[in-house]
Enzyme design. Structure first.
Site, short mmCIF file in Angstrom:
data_model
loop_
_atom_site.label_atom_id
_atom_site.label_comp_id
_atom_site.label_asym_id
_atom_site.label_seq_id
_atom_site.Cartn_x
_atom_site.Cartn_y
_atom_site.Cartn_z
N HIS A 196 -20.84 18.73 -6.36
CA HIS A 196 -20.00 17.64 -6.87
C HIS A 196 -19.78 16.64 -5.74
CE1 HIS A 196 -18.26 19.89 -10.45
NE2 HIS A 196 -18.69 20.90 -9.72
N HIS A 250 -25.20 23.13 -8.24
CA HIS A 250 -24.88 21.70 -8.25
C HIS A 250 -23.80 21.40 -7.23
CE1 HIS A 250 -22.49 23.84 -11.28
NE2 HIS A 250 -21.50 22.99 -11.03
N GLU A 265 -19.05 27.07 -13.61
CA GLU A 265 -19.26 27.08 -15.07
C GLU A 265 -20.74 27.05 -15.43
OE1 GLU A 265 -17.26 23.78 -16.92
OE2 GLU A 265 -15.44 24.16 -15.78
N ARG A 304 -23.85 11.46 -13.59
CA ARG A 304 -22.39 11.46 -13.66
C ARG A 304 -21.88 12.67 -14.44
NH1 ARG A 304 -21.13 7.03 -11.15
NH2 ARG A 304 -22.61 5.31 -11.26
N ASP A 305 -20.78 13.25 -13.93
CA ASP A 305 -20.15 14.38 -14.61
C ASP A 305 -19.63 13.93 -15.97
OD1 ASP A 305 -18.80 17.28 -13.48
OD2 ASP A 305 -17.90 16.37 -15.28
N ILE A 306 -19.79 14.78 -16.97
CA ILE A 306 -19.37 14.43 -18.34
C ILE A 306 -17.84 14.34 -18.44
CG2 ILE A 306 -19.14 16.78 -19.30
CD1 ILE A 306 -20.89 15.72 -21.67
P1 DGP Z 1 -18.69 23.82 -12.13
O1 DGP Z 1 -17.34 24.29 -12.53
O2 DGP Z 1 -18.74 23.55 -10.64
O3 DGP Z 1 -19.80 24.71 -12.62
O4 DGP Z 1 -18.85 22.38 -12.78
C1 DGP Z 1 -19.65 22.10 -13.88
C2 DGP Z 1 -19.49 20.63 -14.18
O5 DGP Z 1 -20.51 20.25 -15.08
C3 DGP Z 1 -18.17 20.24 -14.81
O6 DGP Z 1 -17.48 19.34 -13.92
C4 DGP Z 1 -18.55 19.53 -16.11
C5 DGP Z 1 -20.02 19.25 -15.93
N1 DGP Z 1 -20.81 19.31 -17.15
C6 DGP Z 1 -20.84 20.34 -18.03
N2 DGP Z 1 -21.69 20.07 -19.04
C7 DGP Z 1 -22.21 18.83 -18.77
C8 DGP Z 1 -23.17 18.01 -19.44
O7 DGP Z 1 -23.71 18.33 -20.49
N3 DGP Z 1 -23.42 16.80 -18.87
C9 DGP Z 1 -22.83 16.40 -17.70
N4 DGP Z 1 -23.17 15.20 -17.23
N5 DGP Z 1 -21.94 17.16 -17.05
C10 DGP Z 1 -21.64 18.36 -17.57
#
Ligand code: DGP
Length: 122
Positions: A106, A104, A99, A32-34
């Protein structure tokens, strides 16, 4: 550009930081996204060191690519998202504001998602 082994998803893959795992197999991890943007917001990542979709699509093996696509579909199915619908999205590079430099996907689901890209103001 060389893959950055210190990126946050590489740390998750190495078990150095935790994640809320929803799926794992030989080639794929999903969690799951944080900072969820929708009620269901899952990130699907290959276990291989690919920094972007461009890198993954050009360098990964056919087995990794097929396994990744199959896994993403299964994760959405298991989330109960097929009937109402869902969105898959991968940000690639600076214009897309990627980022985390580990490829990845989504998966967004759980509410009406609106337009994918806002049309320009008239
Ligand atoms: P992007 O902008 O597509 O690179 O999205 C990166 C996503 O990663 C963003 O929606 C937040 C998520 N994210 C960043 N750090 C972490 C983490 O430590 N754990 C989790 N579960 N998600 C993270």
């Amino acid at each position: 550009m060389a893959y950055d082994q210190s990126n946050i998803f590489a740390k998750i893959l190495r078990g150095e930081i935790p994640c809320d795992k929803v799926y794992e197999d030989e080639h794929v991890l999903a969690f799951r996204d944080i900072n969820p943007q929708t009620p269901t917001h899952v990130l699907v990542i290959p276990k291989g060191a690919y920094e972007s979709f461009d890198d993954f699509s050009s360098q990964a093996s056919a087995e990794e690519i097929a396994g990744f696509v199959r896994a993403a579909g299964q994760i959405a199915r298991e989330a109960g998202a097929v009937e109402a619908g869902y969105r898959i999205l991968a940000n690639n590079g600076p214009d897309a504001l990627q980022e985390v430099p580990h490829f990845h996907l989504h998966i967004f689901a759980g509410k009406p998602l609106g337009r994918m890209i806002k049309p320009p103001e008239k």
